[in-house]
Motif scaffolding. Structure first.
Motif, PDB file in Angstrom:
ATOM      1  N   ALA A 147      -6.550  -9.921  -5.614  1.00 39.45           N
ATOM      2  CA  ALA A 147      -7.385  -8.728  -5.491  1.00 39.45           C
ATOM      3  C   ALA A 147      -6.580  -7.496  -5.882  1.00 39.45           C
ATOM      4  N   PHE A 148      -5.343  -7.442  -5.399  1.00 37.61           N
ATOM      5  CA  PHE A 148      -4.509  -6.302  -5.810  1.00 37.61           C
ATOM      6  C   PHE A 148      -4.277  -6.341  -7.303  1.00 37.61           C
ATOM      7  N   ALA A 149      -4.161  -7.564  -7.807  1.00 40.02           N
ATOM      8  CA  ALA A 149      -3.843  -7.712  -9.223  1.00 40.02           C
ATOM      9  C   ALA A 149      -4.998  -7.312 -10.119  1.00 40.02           C
ATOM     10  N   LYS A 150      -6.165  -7.085  -9.562  1.00 41.37           N
ATOM     11  CA  LYS A 150      -7.308  -6.641 -10.374  1.00 41.37           C
ATOM     12  C   LYS A 150      -6.934  -5.368 -11.113  1.00 41.37           C
ATOM     13  N   GLY A 151      -6.094  -4.596 -10.474  1.00 39.91           N
ATOM     14  CA  GLY A 151      -5.571  -3.430 -11.156  1.00 39.91           C
ATOM     15  C   GLY A 151      -6.391  -2.182 -10.900  1.00 39.91           C
ATOM     16  N   GLY A 152      -5.738  -1.052 -11.005  1.00 36.96           N
ATOM     17  CA  GLY A 152      -6.415   0.233 -10.872  1.00 36.96           C
ATOM     18  C   GLY A 152      -6.944   0.472  -9.469  1.00 36.96           C
ATOM     19  N   THR A 153      -7.863   1.432  -9.395  1.00 37.02           N
ATOM     20  CA  THR A 153      -8.443   1.773  -8.100  1.00 37.02           C
ATOM     21  C   THR A 153      -9.155   0.574  -7.507  1.00 37.02           C
ATOM     22  N   GLN A 154      -9.853  -0.116  -8.394  1.00 37.47           N
ATOM     23  CA  GLN A 154     -10.574  -1.313  -7.938  1.00 37.47           C
ATOM     24  C   GLN A 154      -9.629  -2.250  -7.203  1.00 37.47           C
ATOM     25  N   GLY A 155      -8.491  -2.461  -7.797  1.00 34.11           N
ATOM     26  CA  GLY A 155      -7.519  -3.379  -7.198  1.00 34.11           C
ATOM     27  C   GLY A 155      -7.123  -2.920  -5.806  1.00 34.11           C
ATOM     28  N   TRP A 156      -6.835  -1.623  -5.673  1.00 31.46           N
ATOM     29  CA  TRP A 156      -6.436  -1.121  -4.355  1.00 31.46           C
ATOM     30  C   TRP A 156      -7.559  -1.280  -3.335  1.00 31.46           C
ATOM     31  N   ILE A 157      -8.762  -0.910  -3.774  1.00 29.80           N
ATOM     32  CA  ILE A 157      -9.892  -1.009  -2.835  1.00 29.80           C
ATOM     33  C   ILE A 157     -10.081  -2.460  -2.405  1.00 29.80           C
ATOM     34  N   LEU A 158     -10.080  -3.345  -3.421  1.00 34.25           N
ATOM     35  CA  LEU A 158     -10.308  -4.754  -3.085  1.00 34.25           C
ATOM     36  C   LEU A 158      -9.199  -5.288  -2.206  1.00 34.25           C
ATOM     37  N   GLY A 159      -7.992  -4.908  -2.518  1.00 34.98           N
ATOM     38  CA  GLY A 159      -6.874  -5.362  -1.713  1.00 34.98           C
ATOM     39  C   GLY A 159      -7.033  -4.890  -0.281  1.00 34.98           C
ATOM     40  N   ALA A 160      -7.408  -3.611  -0.132  1.00 36.99           N
ATOM     41  CA  ALA A 160      -7.582  -3.083   1.221  1.00 36.99           C
ATOM     42  C   ALA A 160      -8.676  -3.842   1.952  1.00 36.99           C
ATOM     43  N   VAL A 161      -9.776  -4.065   1.230  1.00 37.44           N
ATOM     44  CA  VAL A 161     -10.893  -4.762   1.875  1.00 37.44           C
ATOM     45  C   VAL A 161     -10.459  -6.150   2.329  1.00 37.44           C
ATOM     46  N   THR A 162      -9.757  -6.862   1.467  1.00 36.96           N
ATOM     47  CA  THR A 162      -9.359  -8.215   1.855  1.00 36.96           C
ATOM     48  C   THR A 162      -8.391  -8.179   3.032  1.00 36.96           C
ATOM     49  N   LEU A 163      -7.559  -7.179   3.065  1.00 29.85           N
ATOM     50  CA  LEU A 163      -6.625  -7.077   4.183  1.00 29.85           C
ATOM     51  C   LEU A 163      -7.361  -6.769   5.480  1.00 29.85           C
ATOM     52  N   VAL A 164      -8.281  -5.792   5.401  1.00 29.62           N
ATOM     53  CA  VAL A 164      -9.088  -5.471   6.583  1.00 29.62           C
ATOM     54  C   VAL A 164      -9.850  -6.712   7.028  1.00 29.62           C
ATOM     55  N   GLY A 165     -10.388  -7.417   6.020  1.00 29.72           N
ATOM     56  CA  GLY A 165     -11.106  -8.653   6.342  1.00 29.72           C
ATOM     57  C   GLY A 165     -10.203  -9.627   7.067  1.00 29.72           C
TER      58      GLY A 165
END
Lengths: 629, 322, 99
Positions: free
Chosen positions: A406-424
């Protein structure tokens, strides 16, 4: 070798046919037939797997053409199987977990009068699911897709004498229909775009089609996946589906069927790769469902519904990963497999708890059960550790990979997705710890109730599958991770790219562990340190909303059901008044007219003679008039 | 009236045969108007007279006149057939059936169907007007006459046509007549489907039924009147319908016993009581004709049912008073 | 006088007969009225025969007579049957074929 593929589907199909058509003679021993045929399918799968391992990577895919179903010139619908690495993974998961759950069900359904029927449905499900993953074209996949929908419907409503079960079955079926429509439309689009719906030509030529078409097909496939995998917005049926017997929840609504959506997206990877917009939607759906399921899971007191929320959430992880493209497909499937182990184990554990607690599902009436059912406690606990991602266990490896991707998606998307998965991950740890604490630790809140249950360990036939699954929960992840073996295994089918994460792998792992600790700690503060009230407190607004599944049913009701009802009422009114009015009015008019005219038929010859002479006079008049004109 | 000469209006000379005539002879004209009037009157009589026998006679008259018209139109054979077959045979058949059904039964002229008369009148008038209008439109002012066709005699000419041009129709009509005859026989024939009862069985049946054990009482033939349609009187002086045959009762042809007659019967009874010792037989037959004691039927023949019933009731009251 | 007058007379007789059929209730009288109508038709045929100068009309009239005779035979038989079963010769009594 190829000819064995048909047997994979054939064994359970035979079992379903025999058990469902065999009649009461099979009541006593039919369930063993179901177990046997399921096991036979598993053994076949293992044999094929062994054969596959013995071949070089690029020659592993097997193909079997059974017959041509619809031989029309340009529309060739074949019943043909394709057993590649992806399908093989599913076959082993389905038949393996399926067989274990068959065995478990022998104990769980021991006193149920409809046991034979139950095993018939289970075998039917296995056959349909295997058809789904083995099909070499989308049309046959659609057949399996509908088959699992049917089996799911039958099994959710297995105790159809309970109105709640009947309603839940209907709901599941109807919501699934929405997704099925999506799949059907996707197939239509494929046929018009590629002139075929067989995997090979469609996926190989995917890049030739325009991005618009690919996006349309992808979105329709996503709709189908949402329906089958209980993703937002078609998620509402999964919680209610827990009305079915617990083995069903474990097999169908946790381990296998609900993952069909992930399979579909992964299988159609070539289409999604060409449609970034569709991929973005897939990722968003996955992320939203991930959080949604996790939040719902936190608020439920019903152990099965809490696990159902967890299932949604975990499938959200998989869909998210699948939406990431080649960097995520393999991890989606990997998480799918490990999830299959530990979620099935958790559900079976929940079933075992219920079995010992007079079918009580409210966790507020559990507590301190670890002393009474040690095997269940240990296996459930291992599954628990696996799902929250305790380092070293299956879930840790698979989830960690997804978060990294998810982080590797790159860019803002990557950060958002990474955060979401972590929160999850944090919320997952929270609600699973909550389940664990409320069930196996704390006061024994079931004491002093009416009909006080006598908690006891389940029989061997139920605990053995749980133990096997617990082994899977513990070791599968490590096994897959070791040397990236799983990724390499799947690579020929799904492709693989290493994501370039802006965060180092170690940092992600650290963050995951922190999130895990936060979740566990929060739950311990709330449910471990303090006694759990046996009646649910009112709770915050969010809790109350989450208890109501975040208002999903209310929204569906307000947005879809109500307008539908009004439309129906309007149509019924129009039908009754306008259509029927016209029809009945015409009939009544003719009836009235006939009633009047009937009086002419008074039986008196002379009256008839008068009309005859009148008629003659009219004829003469007409003749004269014609002459005059 | 003698048959009119066949004045076809066509001169008998061969050269003028082709010329069409426009008028008939004066004699025929006069005969038409006189006989036509009578024919219409006869037809009206057929429709309007209450008694079927009168209707039948009127119709017979009309048919005879029509026969004369046939003759006047040169249809000698048809004229004769009309008289012999129609007036002679068919009308006799009608009268025969009339006798069977009840010769003196008069139709009530009261209409039972609502609006039937108006509709009938409207239809009749309408049809008549239309027909007359249609004939007027046809505008045939000349006529050929059948003189030439009848040159070799009417009957041979007809026969020639009948057995050449119309032979098929003739055969078919013959078959029709046969079928009609068979049909009529079938219709009126009653098959006896069970054994006829012997006298003993009839007697046993009557005993079993128990309604009328002795023979039915005789009509008033022997008592007062020389007629079977006059009911006999019971000992208390009331007339008994049982004494009349069922057929006459069905036809409504029972003659009522008049009030006066009942009085006379009462007086007779009184006298019988007075002159004790004298046998009834001797008194009835031994005495000469006495107009006062004569119970003639001339005065009570036409009395209606209600009156008769009233009289009967009064007579009964008188009996009771005594 | 034109022979058409016979046709007029026939029309009048025919109409009277028709009215009789409609008005009278005694089946026998009704039958007589029908005979009257048939005779009126015959008169027309005979008159036409004369107007046109050939005998076909007379032949037709002859056939009408035969058919009428057949009809009378059957009809009267029916009336007799009716009278036997109903003790009445009124056409209004035979009204079972109503509602």
């Amino acid at each position: 070798m190829e000819s064995l593929i048909g047997l994979l589907v054939g064994f359970p199909l035979l079992g379903a046919a025999v058990l469902l058509c065999g009649g009461r003679k099979l009541d006593r021993s039919g369930h063993w037939l179901g177990v046997l045929l399921s096991g036979a399918s598993f053994v076949t799968g293992v044999v094929l797997f062994a054969g596959m391992l013995g071949k070089p990577t690029d020659q592993r895919a097997l193909h079997q053409h059974l017959f041509t179903w619809v031989p029309v010139e340009s529309f060739q619908a074949n019943v043909a199987f394709q057993l590649d690495q992806l399908a093989m993974t599913f076959v082993l998961l389905i038949t393996g977990v399926g067989t274990l759950i068959h065995i478990y069900s022998v104990g769980y359904m021991e006193h149920d009068v409809g046991r034979r029927r139950f095993f018939g449905y289970l075998n039917l499900f296995l056959a349909a699911m295997l058809l789904l993953v083995l099909a070499d074209n989308y049309l046959l996949l659609y057949v399996g897709w509908e088959g699992v929908g049917l089996a799911s419907y039958l099994l959710i409503g297995f105790w159809q004498f309970k109105p709640s079960a009947a309603v839940a079955a209907k709901k599941a079926f109807l919501v699934n229909r929405v997704g099925d429509a999506g799949l059907a439309i996707a197939i239509f689009l494929m046929f018009t775009t590629f002139g075929s719906f067989t995997f090979a030509p469609v996926l190989d030529n995917a890049t030739d089609a325009g991005e618009g078409k690919l996006t349309a097909i992808g979105l329709m496939l996503l709709l189908a996946a949402c329906g089958k995998s209980a993703q937002v917005p078609l998620q509402s049926w999964l919680g209610d589906a827990m009305e079915g017997p617990t083995p069903v929840s474990a097999l169908i609504h946790a381990a296998t069927m609900v993952t069909a959506g992930v399979y579909l997206i992964t299988r159609s990877g070539a289409i999604f790769n060409g449609a970034p917009d569709a991929q973005t939607v897939v990722v968003v759906v996955g992320a939203v469902t991930l959080l949604y399921g996790a939040i719902v899971g936190c608020a439920k007191d019903d152990i099965k519904k809490a696990l159902a929320g967890s299932t949604m959430s975990q499938i959200g992880y998989m869909v998210l990963a699948a939406g990431l493209g080649p960097i995520g497909y393999a991890f989606a499937i990997m998480h799918l497999v490990t999830h299959g182990f530990f979620k099935a184990g958790l559900f079976l554990g929940a079933g075992s708890v219920m079995h010992g607690m007079n079918d009580e599902v409210d966790m507020r009436r559990y507590g301190g059960l670890r002393k009474y059912m040690p095997v269940t406690f240990v296996t459930f606990g291992l599954g628990y550790l696996a799902i929250i991602g305790f380092p070293g266990l299956s879930g840790f490896f698979s989830k960690d990979q997804i978060i990294e991707a998810a982080f590797a998606k790159g860019g803002t998307q990557g950060w958002i997705l990474g955060a979401v998965t972590l929160v999850g991950a944090a919320i997952t740890a929270y609600y699973m710890t909550r389940v664990m604490l409320m069930t196996f630790f704390g006061e024994e809140r079931w004491k002093g109730q009416e009909n006080e249950p006598h908690p006891h360990e389940s029989p061997k036939i139920m605990t053995v599958p749980m133990i096997v699954l617990a082994f899977g929960s513990v070791f599968a992840g490590g096994l897959f991770k070791a040397g990236e073996s799983f990724v390499h295994w799947l690579e020929p089918v799904t492709q693989f790219e290493h994501g370039h994460s802006p965060v180092s792998a170690a940092a992600v792992t650290g963050a995951t562990v922190v999130a895990l600790l936060l979740g566990v700690g929060g739950a311990w503060l709330q449910y471990g340190r303090r006694p759990v009230p046996s009646v649910a407190p009112r709770g915050s607004l969010l809790t109350r909303a989450a208890r109501r599944d975040l208002l999903q049913d209310d929204i569906n009701h307000a947005v879809l059901v109500k307008p539908g009802e009004y439309l129906t009422r309007g149509l019924v009114y129009a039908d009754n008044k306008v259509v029927d009015g016209a029809v009945n009015g015409t009939a009544a008019a003719f009836g009235g007219l006939s009633g009047r005219t009937r009086r002419v038929q008074n039986g008196f010859v002379r009256s008839y003679a008068v009309s005859m002479f009148g008629g003659a006079a009219v004829l003469v008049a007409a003749t004269l008039l014609m002459r005059a004109v | 009236m003698p048959a009119l000469p066949a004045t076809g209006g066509v001169p008998s000379s061969g050269g003028a045969l082709t010329l069409a005539a426009t008028a008939t002879s004066g004699g025929e004209t006069a005969a038409f108007w006189v006989l036509g009037t009578i024919a219409v009157l006869g037809a009206l009589g057929t429709v309007l007279l209450r008694r079927a026998v009168h209707s039948a006679l009127c119709l017979a008259g009309t048919m005879v006149i029509l026969a004369l018209f046939y003759l006047a139109n040169g249809a000698y054979f048809l004229g004769i057939v009309q008289i012999v077959v129609y007036t002679g045979a068919v009308m006799m058949l009608f009268l025969f059936v009339l006798m069977l059904v009840g010769v003196s039964a008069a139709d009530s002229l009261k209409e039972t169907l609502k609006g039937q008369r108006w509709l009938a009148a409207a239809c009749g008038l309408g049809l008549g007007v239309l027909l007359v209008a249609g004939i007027g439109q046809a505008a045939v002012h000349t006529f050929e006459g059948v003189g030439r066709a009848n040159a070799g005699g009417n009957v041979p000419a007809l026969a020639t046509l009948l057995f050449t041009k119309y032979v098929v129709a003739f055969e078919v009509v013959g078959a029709l007549l046969t079928v009609a005859a068979v049909g009529a026989t079938l219709l009126t024939h009653r098959e006896r489907i069970e054994k006829s009862k012997s006298q003993r069985e009839q007697a046993e049946e009557r005993v079993k039924r128990g309604t009328q054990l002795p023979p039915l009482p005789a009509p008033g033939v022997y008592a007062r009147h020389n007629a079977v349609d006059r009911p006999g009187l019971l000992p208390d002086g009331t007339p008994s319908e049982l004494t009349i045959s069922a057929t006459l009762r069905d036809r409504g042809q029972v003659r009522e016993v008049g009030q006066e007659a009942l009085h006379r019967v009462a007086a007779l009874e009184q006298r019988t009581a007075d002159s004790h010792g004298q046998t009834e037989h001797g008194r009835m037959y031994g005495e000469p004709h006495d107009p006062q004691r004569d119970v003639d039927d001339a005065d009570d023949a036409g009395q209606g049912g209600r009156e008769a019933r009233k009289a009967r009731g009064e007579a009964r009251e008188e009996e009771a008073a005594k | 006088m034109s022979p058409v007058n016979y046709v007029y007379l026939a029309a009048v007789l025919f109409t009277i007969g028709a009215a009789g059929v409609l008005i009278r209730r005694n089946a026998i009288v009704v039958f007589m009225c029908i005979e009257l109508m048939l005779n009126a038709a015959n008169l027309t045929l005979v008159a036409f025969s004369r107007i046109h100068g050939n005998l076909d009309g007379q032949i037709m009239a002859f056939f009408v007579m035969v058919v009428a005779a057949a009809e009378v035979v059957v009809g009267l038989a029916i009336i007799v049957m009716m009278y036997r079963s109903r003790h009445s010769a009124s056409v209004d009594d035979a009204s079972l074929m109503k509602l």
